[in-house]
Design an enzyme around this catalytic site. Structure first.
Site, mmCIF file in Angstrom:
data_model
loop_
_atom_site.group_PDB
_atom_site.id
_atom_site.type_symbol
_atom_site.label_atom_id
_atom_site.label_comp_id
_atom_site.label_asym_id
_atom_site.label_seq_id
_atom_site.Cartn_x
_atom_site.Cartn_y
_atom_site.Cartn_z
ATOM 1 N N LYS A 103 0.747 -1.179 -0.020
ATOM 2 C CA LYS A 103 0.042 0.110 0.055
ATOM 3 C C LYS A 103 0.711 1.333 -0.051
ATOM 4 O O LYS A 103 2.043 1.187 0.337
ATOM 5 C CB LYS A 103 -0.703 -0.074 1.150
ATOM 6 C CG LYS A 103 -0.228 0.003 2.597
ATOM 7 C CD LYS A 103 -1.227 -0.236 3.623
ATOM 8 C CE LYS A 103 -0.452 0.205 5.213
ATOM 9 N NZ LYS A 103 -1.388 0.129 6.046
ATOM 10 N N TYR B 85 16.611 29.720 8.649
ATOM 11 C CA TYR B 85 15.503 30.457 9.016
ATOM 12 C C TYR B 85 15.308 30.554 10.342
ATOM 13 O O TYR B 85 15.325 29.549 11.163
ATOM 14 C CB TYR B 85 14.079 29.875 8.209
ATOM 15 C CG TYR B 85 14.106 30.218 6.954
ATOM 16 C CD1 TYR B 85 14.102 31.488 6.278
ATOM 17 C CD2 TYR B 85 14.109 29.081 5.701
ATOM 18 C CE1 TYR B 85 13.935 31.687 4.759
ATOM 19 C CE2 TYR B 85 14.048 29.463 4.456
ATOM 20 C CZ TYR B 85 14.055 30.679 4.173
ATOM 21 O OH TYR B 85 14.027 30.788 2.791
#
Length: 367
Positions: free
Chosen positions: A39, A264
């Protein structure tokens, strides 16, 4: 020259891990078969790639999406294919029949669709019982109605009983599964012929730690891809091999002084003169943005750590103690030499998420 990042998929490792799971199951039941759970695009490793690698050894394939099941059939897969969430509407039933699929049935509404299905449909099903996961599955009080609907539905073919363990990966020993096994036994007691129906219980954790749960079919998932299902045991100790290695290179090097910041928000502040490597990998490639500074990383085969906040396309690492490393030095974000489970733990997640989050823009090579 393409951007220097790639995910290398080692298909031999995938086969090794599948066969290992089947050997574990055989310790309890020599006839046990194993669904290869593919899956979510084979946990990010590529559905058709994984199926091709396992096509001559897998007993069957299990996934969620009907279209992906059809793709497997059209790619030449002839083993059984199991739809783990079953069908979603009556129109799906004819597709399931045409492509010879097996469907999980987990609610009365699905049984009603089968009861109303036109002849000559005959679909093998996995009847999922809710033994405490409380996600999908039929409850004990629903079973009388379930048996009536099964008896009234010629569209139901062979029936296999299944449940899913909620705590097989826990550290509490056999009591982690005992309570669900007791509920499962109680639910099928008094069910005429239930003792003769095939049973599927074991996920990766149960296969590896509780082989007594290996009945007719087991369902290895994360272990196929080299991830450990346990927080207290690493993949290598389980003889699982990493299948995906996310690799990149150093793009640039910055020399910063005490008090200077990286990235950042300036979340990393240098306390000593620091040599910073900038890696061509960021959250747009599937690396977890929430991974904190200090997450392990390999540069030229040597272990170091990330610095500061992960950017969209780059992240920083500490090269202060790696003077021989610089621009173009190879980097491993996870995989061979650096278990994905360890990176995931540092990032407060699990290896499943790392694998499944691999971005489409990352080139995949087989090795």
């Amino acid at each position: 020259m393409p951007r220097p990042i790639e995910a290398r998929i080692k298909l031999a490792a995938l086969r090794h891990n599948y066969l290992l799971g089947r050997r574990h199951a055989a310790r309890h039941n020599s006839a046990a078969k194993a669904w290869a759970v593919v899956k979510a695009n084979a946990y990010g490793h590529g559905l058709l790639r994984a199926a091709a690698a396992l096509g001559d050894v897998a007993d069957g394939f299990a996934l969620l999406d009907l279209d992906e099941a059809v793709r497997l059939r059209e790619a030449g897969i002839r083993q059984p294919i199991l739809l783990l969430e079953g069908f979603f509407e009556a129109a799906d039933l004819s597709v399931c029949a045409a492509y010879q699929l097996t469907a999980v049935v987990h609610c009365l509404e699905q049984l009603e669709m089968l009861r109303l299905a036109p002849a000559p449909l005959c679909l093998p099903i996995y009847l999922k019982l809710n033994t405490g996961m409380n996600r999908l599955g039929l409850r004990a009080e629903q079973l009388p109605a379930v048996r009536r609907k099964l008896a009234a539905s010629p569209a139901v073919g062979a029936v296999t009983l299944m449940t899913h363990f909620a705590e097989a990966d826990g550290d509490g020993g056999e009591r982690c599964i005992a309570w669900q096994l007791e509920r499962f036994t109680a639910m099928i007691s008094g069910w005429t012929d239930a003792e003769r129906l095939p049973v599927s219980l074991a996920n990766s954790a149960a296969i590896l730690r509780y082989p007594q749960t290996a009945h007719d079919w087991v369902r290895p998932g994360i272990m196929l891809y080299g991830g450990s299902p346990f927080a207290d045991q690493d993949a290598a100790s389980l003889d699982l091999l990493p299948v995906m290695t996310l690799r990149s290179r150093i793009l640039a090097v910055q020399e910063i002084g005490v008090g200077e910041r990286v990235g950042y928000g300036g979340t990393f502040v240098a306390r000593v003169p620091t040599r910073v490597g900038v890696v061509a990998c960021g959250y747009a490639d599937g690396y977890p943005r929430h991974a904190p500074g200090g997450t392990p990383i390999l540069v030229a085969g040597r272990r170091t750590q990330t610095l500061g906040r992960v950017s969209m396309d780059m992240l920083a690492c500490d090269l202060t103690e790696l003077p021989e490393s610089g621009v173009n030095s190879p980097v491993v974000l996870w995989g061979e030499g650096l278990p994905a489970d360890e990176v995931a733990t540092a990032a407060g997640t699990i290896s499943y998420e790392l694998f499944c989050a691999l971005a489409r823009r990352v080139p995949v090579v087989e090795g």
